[in-house]
Design an enzyme around this catalytic site. Structure first.
Site, PDB file in Angstrom:
ATOM      1  N   HIS A 162      43.151  20.714  33.420  1.00  0.00           N
ATOM      2  CA  HIS A 162      44.300  20.951  32.555  1.00  0.00           C
ATOM      3  C   HIS A 162      45.027  22.202  33.015  1.00  0.00           C
ATOM      4  O   HIS A 162      44.411  23.256  33.230  1.00  0.00           O
ATOM      5  CB  HIS A 162      43.853  21.092  31.101  1.00  0.00           C
ATOM      6  CG  HIS A 162      43.487  19.798  30.462  1.00  0.00           C
ATOM      7  ND1 HIS A 162      42.521  19.688  29.483  1.00  0.00           N
ATOM      8  CD2 HIS A 162      43.958  18.531  30.671  1.00  0.00           C
ATOM      9  CE1 HIS A 162      42.424  18.426  29.101  1.00  0.00           C
ATOM     10  NE2 HIS A 162      43.281  17.704  29.820  1.00  0.00           N
ATOM     11  N   GLU A 165      44.745  25.697  31.443  1.00  0.00           N
ATOM     12  CA  GLU A 165      43.359  26.171  31.383  1.00  0.00           C
ATOM     13  C   GLU A 165      42.938  26.743  32.743  1.00  0.00           C
ATOM     14  O   GLU A 165      41.778  26.719  33.125  1.00  0.00           O
ATOM     15  CB  GLU A 165      42.454  25.023  30.936  1.00  0.00           C
ATOM     16  CG  GLU A 165      42.838  24.501  29.545  1.00  0.00           C
ATOM     17  CD  GLU A 165      42.115  23.240  29.121  1.00  0.00           C
ATOM     18  OE1 GLU A 165      41.151  22.835  29.806  1.00  0.00           O
ATOM     19  OE2 GLU A 165      42.519  22.642  28.102  1.00  0.00           O
ATOM     20  N   ASP A 255      42.551  12.263  30.652  1.00  0.00           N
ATOM     21  CA  ASP A 255      42.669  10.982  29.948  1.00  0.00           C
ATOM     22  C   ASP A 255      42.888   9.853  30.935  1.00  0.00           C
ATOM     23  O   ASP A 255      43.444   8.808  30.583  1.00  0.00           O
ATOM     24  CB  ASP A 255      43.847  11.027  28.959  1.00  0.00           C
ATOM     25  CG  ASP A 255      43.503  11.771  27.689  1.00  0.00           C
ATOM     26  OD1 ASP A 255      42.322  11.784  27.302  1.00  0.00           O
ATOM     27  OD2 ASP A 255      44.429  12.359  27.085  1.00  0.00           O
ATOM     28  N   HIS A 307      36.696  23.657  31.031  1.00  0.00           N
ATOM     29  CA  HIS A 307      37.966  23.665  30.327  1.00  0.00           C
ATOM     30  C   HIS A 307      38.019  24.915  29.440  1.00  0.00           C
ATOM     31  O   HIS A 307      37.072  25.700  29.399  1.00  0.00           O
ATOM     32  CB  HIS A 307      38.101  22.408  29.459  1.00  0.00           C
ATOM     33  CG  HIS A 307      38.258  21.138  30.231  1.00  0.00           C
ATOM     34  ND1 HIS A 307      39.442  20.443  30.305  1.00  0.00           N
ATOM     35  CD2 HIS A 307      37.368  20.421  30.973  1.00  0.00           C
ATOM     36  CE1 HIS A 307      39.289  19.359  31.041  1.00  0.00           C
ATOM     37  NE2 HIS A 307      38.031  19.320  31.468  1.00  0.00           N
ATOM     38  N   TYR A 347      37.988   9.726  24.371  1.00  0.00           N
ATOM     39  CA  TYR A 347      37.572   8.820  25.432  1.00  0.00           C
ATOM     40  C   TYR A 347      38.342   9.146  26.713  1.00  0.00           C
ATOM     41  O   TYR A 347      39.240   9.984  26.732  1.00  0.00           O
ATOM     42  CB  TYR A 347      37.839   7.359  25.026  1.00  0.00           C
ATOM     43  CG  TYR A 347      37.227   6.962  23.722  1.00  0.00           C
ATOM     44  CD1 TYR A 347      35.883   6.641  23.624  1.00  0.00           C
ATOM     45  CD2 TYR A 347      37.997   6.937  22.560  1.00  0.00           C
ATOM     46  CE1 TYR A 347      35.306   6.290  22.408  1.00  0.00           C
ATOM     47  CE2 TYR A 347      37.438   6.587  21.340  1.00  0.00           C
ATOM     48  CZ  TYR A 347      36.088   6.266  21.266  1.00  0.00           C
ATOM     49  OH  TYR A 347      35.527   5.926  20.063  1.00  0.00           O
ATOM     50  N   GLU A 366      33.834  24.134  27.257  1.00  0.00           N
ATOM     51  CA  GLU A 366      35.078  24.752  26.785  1.00  0.00           C
ATOM     52  C   GLU A 366      34.872  26.263  26.693  1.00  0.00           C
ATOM     53  O   GLU A 366      34.206  26.763  25.789  1.00  0.00           O
ATOM     54  CB  GLU A 366      35.466  24.181  25.417  1.00  0.00           C
ATOM     55  CG  GLU A 366      35.691  22.675  25.410  1.00  0.00           C
ATOM     56  CD  GLU A 366      37.065  22.276  25.932  1.00  0.00           C
ATOM     57  OE1 GLU A 366      37.866  23.172  26.264  1.00  0.00           O
ATOM     58  OE2 GLU A 366      37.343  21.065  25.994  1.00  0.00           O
TER      59      GLU A 366
END
Length: 397
Positions: A162, A165, A255, A307, A347, A366
């Protein structure tokens, strides 16, 4: 640093002369037959640089070597064209210098160019590191992977899937530097000797999965078209990309994996967006394709995707995770202070796909707390928290 082979030299002798593990000497000289060195052949000495020294009045090779903590023959090896009995004041010598400092230069605004520069420094200094590009981003930037070790147990870590991030990338880069320092200096990290892991583990790291997105968040929209026009349109005309998670095409890479992707697509945006748009199908994006291809070609016993934020570790997917994954995540939680969470209503993530297809442990970690992108002031604390997880990943079985 490189030296030239003399009559009677061997890689084993060099490992003794420079105080290096033989395995690192051998792996730093891929393509060289350790049993058949040729006179004049160039040999890499990992973890050393060639420093310049100006001879002072009264200097001798022995005295210079003593002051620098080197065997005399290491100095002679590096200065084969110099008569050691006829040193002259002002003469320049090459002095092997063991590297004991970090060369990775993590900082606020650590973009893809900074990472590639640091990877180049690491590979130059530690030639036993194997670096390759597993693919290219939408904009053609390299998706770099590094591998360290010769063990049968393969681990994989990745970061910056991401865009906002991006602080996860300097975390992994700094650890790589610390690990390499420990390997070449017979060192420890938090009291744990690193060298045994070189023989037992092969570590695969993709430090920046989404270089286009990271550069967008840090540097603003690219000059190249149609990307500049496209990202501004997707972002509602705003030049503030701090909320951007996606790749440069507005597809959320976490995703993108075929693990109940259809369920995620039903409730996500239906067109390119700064975050959460899963694309028109799984694995449409070159960054996700490269990571999937790497995973299929490898034999990873576990994967960790880093992340931000929340200080939690996600570790389950539809009950498909192996039973022993719970012991592993509990160890990661113990050493970091993070909270393990088995299931979440989400998911199509990388760790979901890995658990589903391999039935092996996968973790989404995270890091830190707050609003992405996390402020650079959190980096020291985040690094120390993550360090426990990275070390535990090397030794948990």
């Amino acid at each position: 640093m490189q030296v030239r082979v003399r009559r009677g030299d061997s890689l084993w002798y060099y490992s003794q002369l420079f105080g290096l593990p033989l395995a690192l000497m051998v792996d730093s000289n891929d393509g060289i037959d350790p049993g058949a060195l040729q006179i004049g052949q160039a040999v890499n000495i990992p973890g050393f640089v060639a420093a310049s020294y100006e001879v002072q009045p009264g200097d001798t090779m022995w005295a210079i070597a003593q002051r620098r903590g080197l065997p005399v023959d290491a100095l002679l090896l590096a200065n084969q064209g110099v008569d050691p009995n006829r040193l002259q004041a002002g003469q320049m010598l090459t002095v092997p210098q063991r590297v004991t400092w970090r060369v990775v230069q993590v900082r606020d605004g650590y973009d893809s160019a900074a990472m590639i520069d640091d990877l180049r420094r690491l590979v130059d200094l530690y030639p036993f590191v194997r670096r390759r590009d597993i693919g290219s981003s939408v904009m053609g930037k390299p998706l770099a992977e590094v591998r360290i070790g010769r063990g049968a147990r393969q681990l994989h870590w990745n970061a910056s899937m991401h865009a906002n991030e991006w602080i996860t990338t300097p975390v992994l880069m700094q650890f790589l530097n610390d690990y390499l320092l420990a390997l070449t200096n017979w060192g420890t990290i938090r009291g744990l000797a690193m060298l045994p892991f070189y023989d037992s583990v092969t570590l695969s790291v993709v430090p920046m999965v989404n270089p286009d997105g990271v550069d967008l968040v840090i540097n603003g929209p690219p000059r190249e078209e149609p990307y500049r026009r496209s990202v501004l349109e997707i972002n509602g005309g705003s030049s503030d990309f701090s909320g951007w998670k996606a790749n440069i095409r507005g597809v959320d890479l976490n995703d993108q994996f075929p693990a109940r992707w259809e369920l995620e697509a039903e409730r996500r945006p239906k067109q390119p967006a700064p975050r959460d748009y899963p694309g028109t199908a799984p694995l449409t994006e070159p960054e996700a394709q490269a990571l999937a291809r790497l995973t299929r070609e490898s034999d990873f016993v576990q994967v960790l995707a880093f992340h931000t934020q929340g200080e939690v570790i996600y570790w389950g997917f539809l009950g498909l995770e192996p039973d022993y994954a719970e012991a592993w995540v509990n160890e990661y939680a113990r050493v970091s202070g993070y909270t393990p969470i088995r299931y979440v209503d989400s998911y199509a993530g990388y760790k979901d796909w890995f658990i589903q297809d391999w039935r092996r442990p996968g973790f989404t970690v995270e890091l830190g707390t707050g609003v992405n992108p996390l402020p650079w002031s959190q980096f020291p604390e985040i690094y120390e928290e993550t360090l426990g997880i990275l070390l535990a990943s090397l030794y948990v079985t």
